[in-house]
Design a protein around this motif. Sequence first.
Motif, PDB file in Angstrom:
ATOM      1  N   ALA A  47       2.947  16.147  -3.501  1.00  0.00           N
ATOM      2  CA  ALA A  47       3.307  15.694  -5.313  1.00  0.00           C
ATOM      3  C   ALA A  47       3.457  14.597  -4.543  1.00  0.00           C
ATOM      4  N   LEU A  48       4.013  13.601  -3.707  1.00  0.00           N
ATOM      5  CA  LEU A  48       4.318  11.691  -3.917  1.00  0.00           C
ATOM      6  C   LEU A  48       3.146  11.506  -3.270  1.00  0.00           C
ATOM      7  N   PHE A  49       2.300  11.934  -2.371  1.00  0.00           N
ATOM      8  CA  PHE A  49       1.364  11.288  -2.415  1.00  0.00           C
ATOM      9  C   PHE A  49       0.299  11.235  -3.740  1.00  0.00           C
ATOM     10  N   ALA A  95      -0.001   0.890  -1.072  1.00  0.00           N
ATOM     11  CA  ALA A  95      -1.018   1.124   0.130  1.00  0.00           C
ATOM     12  C   ALA A  95      -0.199   1.827   1.616  1.00  0.00           C
ATOM     13  N   LEU A  96       1.123   0.780   2.255  1.00  0.00           N
ATOM     14  CA  LEU A  96       1.673   1.296   2.974  1.00  0.00           C
ATOM     15  C   LEU A  96       2.076   2.351   2.969  1.00  0.00           C
ATOM     16  N   PHE A  97       2.220   2.816   1.684  1.00  0.00           N
ATOM     17  CA  PHE A  97       3.101   4.445   1.636  1.00  0.00           C
ATOM     18  C   PHE A  97       1.707   5.577   1.171  1.00  0.00           C
ATOM     19  N   GLY A 130      -4.061   9.530   4.004  1.00  0.00           N
ATOM     20  CA  GLY A 130      -4.274   8.529   3.052  1.00  0.00           C
ATOM     21  C   GLY A 130      -4.655   7.494   3.601  1.00  0.00           C
ATOM     22  N   LEU A 131      -5.460   6.994   5.095  1.00  0.00           N
ATOM     23  CA  LEU A 131      -5.586   5.372   5.229  1.00  0.00           C
ATOM     24  C   LEU A 131      -6.776   6.138   4.870  1.00  0.00           C
ATOM     25  N   TYR A 132      -7.731   6.585   5.025  1.00  0.00           N
ATOM     26  CA  TYR A 132      -9.107   6.043   4.893  1.00  0.00           C
ATOM     27  C   TYR A 132      -9.225   6.598   3.448  1.00  0.00           C
ATOM     28  N   VAL A 133      -8.758   6.979   2.322  1.00  0.00           N
ATOM     29  CA  VAL A 133      -8.158   7.135   0.761  1.00  0.00           C
ATOM     30  C   VAL A 133      -8.246   5.365   0.416  1.00  0.00           C
ATOM     31  N   LEU A 134      -7.530   4.845   0.716  1.00  0.00           N
ATOM     32  CA  LEU A 134      -6.848   3.234   0.882  1.00  0.00           C
ATOM     33  C   LEU A 134      -8.404   3.199   1.029  1.00  0.00           C
ATOM     34  N   LEU A 135      -9.429   2.794   2.822  1.00  0.00           N
ATOM     35  CA  LEU A 135     -10.356   2.089   2.161  1.00  0.00           C
ATOM     36  C   LEU A 135     -11.894   2.233   1.749  1.00  0.00           C
ATOM     37  N   LEU A 136     -11.334   3.224   1.481  1.00  0.00           N
ATOM     38  CA  LEU A 136     -12.397   3.870   0.113  1.00  0.00           C
ATOM     39  C   LEU A 136     -12.162   2.404  -1.128  1.00  0.00           C
ATOM     40  N   ARG A 172      -2.931  21.592  -4.303  1.00  0.00           N
ATOM     41  CA  ARG A 172      -2.256  20.678  -3.611  1.00  0.00           C
ATOM     42  C   ARG A 172      -2.437  19.206  -3.487  1.00  0.00           C
ATOM     43  N   TYR A 173      -3.910  19.688  -2.553  1.00  0.00           N
ATOM     44  CA  TYR A 173      -4.691  18.344  -2.057  1.00  0.00           C
ATOM     45  C   TYR A 173      -5.687  17.157  -2.863  1.00  0.00           C
ATOM     46  N   ILE A 174      -5.966  17.879  -3.971  1.00  0.00           N
ATOM     47  CA  ILE A 174      -6.064  17.543  -5.345  1.00  0.00           C
ATOM     48  C   ILE A 174      -5.039  17.070  -6.474  1.00  0.00           C
TER      49      ILE A 174
END
Length: 591
Positions: free
Chosen positions: A267-269, A300-302, A310-316, A556-558
Motif C-alpha cells: 500500500a505504501l509502495f 526515490a530513497l523510499f 523499487g530500485l528497478y522502478v526508479l532506474l526506469l 497488491r503488486y500493481i
Amino acid sequence: MTQPQTLPPRTALAGAALLLCALLACYKLELGPVAAVLAAAAALYGYRRAGGEGTPRRAWLCCGGYAALFSLAVVAGRDVHYAGMEGGADVNFIDWGADSLLASLALAVLVCPAVLALYRFALRRQLTPAQARPSRLSVWFAMWALIFACWTPYLLTFYPAGIVGDGALTLEEALTPGVPSSNHWVVPVILTMRFFLWLGALISADLHVGVFLYALAQSLLFSAVCAAVAYRLWRVGAPRWAAWGSAAMYAVSGFFASYGMALWKDALFAAGVVWLALQLWQLPQAEPGWKQCLNFTLTALFLCFWRNNGLYVLLLCLAALTVLMRRRAKRLLACGLAAVIFAMVVTGPVYDALGIRKDSLTESVSVPMQQIAAALSDGAETTPEQEAVLFRILPEEEWTASYHPTLSDDLKGNTALDAVYLETHFGDFLAVWVQLLPANFGTYVEAYLMQTLGCWQPGVFQGSYTDYWIGVQDVAGRGWHSTDWIETLTGRSLSQLLQRSTRFVPSGTMVWVLFLVFALVLAQGQGRRARLLVLAPFAASWLVLMLAMPIAYAYRYILMLAVGLPLLCLLPFAGQTLREKMALSAGPRIP
C-alpha cells in the motif's frame, strides 16, 4: 414520386465487412446476433465520423495499435482455463487457436472507432491554464479528512489490522529480536513495525495495540496520497464533480480502506509511486529548486528501500527523465542516481557487514524457471549438458511435480532447490533457458502469459482476494485475533456490509486503462513529453512486475494503478496545460 435513397456502394460494402467482423467477434465472445448488428452499426458510424474530421495519421496508428493489442488480450483472456492457483498444466492453460486470432482482428476493427472517439472527445475537452485554481490546502485537508473518516469503520470492525500472507510473516520477523536475518521482508518495513510495536508496548502489554498503531499510521499516509490525487484534479481545473468524485471513490471503496490497514508493504509502495508521478507533474513548470530536489530524493530513497524491486522502478523512471526532459532534469537525475548508489551501498556492503542476507535469486527468476518447467512438462528434448545444470538446481521429477502455471511458490520454494548453485551458475542457467527457447517458443509464451494473467487479462477478478486483505492469520500461534469494536459497543456488526465493498476494477483491466491513456497521449501533440513523464512511474512498475511476477493474480503488486486512476484519467485532458508549462520552462528564467 421520390425514389428511395440507397447507401453508396462503398458505404454498403464497408457495412457488410463490419457486420462480418462483428459476427465473428461476437461468436467468439459468445454474444448474440443483435449485439453484432449494433456493434457493426456503431463501428460504421465511428469510422465515418473519424474520416470526416480529418483525424491525423498519428492518431490512427496509436488508436488502431491499442485496439489491436486490447482485442488480442480480450480474446486470449476468454480462452484462459483457470482452476485455482494450485492447479496443474492440465487445468490451467490457454486454449488458443487460429479462430482466436481471427476473432481478435475482427474485434480490433470494431474497437478502433471507439478509441478514436475517446481521442476526439479528449481534444474537445482540453483543460487550459486559465481554468487552474489557486492553491488551497484546506481543500486537500477536507478531502483527506473525508477519506480517512470513511475508512474508520474498517479500522474498528477489523481491529487490529489485516494480518495476512506476507504481512503476517513480516510481523513475525519484526517480533524476532536482533538484527533482521534477511532482506526478504525488507529491513525498513521490519524496523518500522518494531517501532510501532514498541510504541504500543508503552500503552498496553497487548501486542494488538502496536499492530493497530501501525495500521492507523499507514492508513493516514495512504489516505493522504489518495487525497493528493483528488486535489490535483481540483488544482488543474477539472470539474468539481470529478475532483470530489475521485475523493468519494477512495472514501467509499473498501478496496482502498482494506489495503490501508493491511500489513503488506504494497500500500505504501503504491502510494510512493503515485507520489512520484505527482512530483513529475510539477517538473515542466520550471527548473526544479532545492525543495523539489529534496522531495524527489526522499521519494526515490523510499521506493528503493520499501520494496526490493523499487530500485528497478526508479532506474526506469530516471531513464524516462533522461529521454523526455533532457537537460531540464539534470538536477533530479543527479538526485536519483545518488539515491540509487546509496541504496546499493546500504543493501550491499552494509547489510553484508550486519549479517543480513540478500533476497534469494529465485525471487527474480521465477518466470524463466516457470518456462523451463513448462517445457520439461511438455516433454522438451534436452542434452546431457543441459540436464546437468537443470537437475543440479532441482531434481528432474521436481521440475514437473512442482510446476503450477499460475503460481511459482512451489517451484522456487522447493526444499530440494539448490539456491546456492543457481546463484553461482546463474549464467549457465540463462544459457540453458536460451537454448531451449527456439524449440519451445509456444510453450514459453503460454507459460509466461499464464504466470502474468493478472497483469494483462481484462475483466477478470480471480484468486482469494475478496476479503483476504482484512483477515487474520496466526502463523506462529501468538493468539492473533480480530475484534469488532463496533459490534462490541453497539451490538451490531458492519463486517458483512464492509466486506462486500472490497472489490474494485480488475487489475488486468487497470493495465489496459494505463495503455489507453498512453495511446491517447501519444496520439495528441500537446504536452506529450510531459504527460509521458507522469505515466513513467506507472509503466515502470508494470514492466518490472512483468519481468518477475511470482503469482498470476495478486492485485497488491500493481495497486499503484488503482490508486492513480483519477490521475490517469486526467492526463488525456491536460495536454494544453502541460504544453504551456513546458513553454514557460523552456524560456529564460524570471528572477
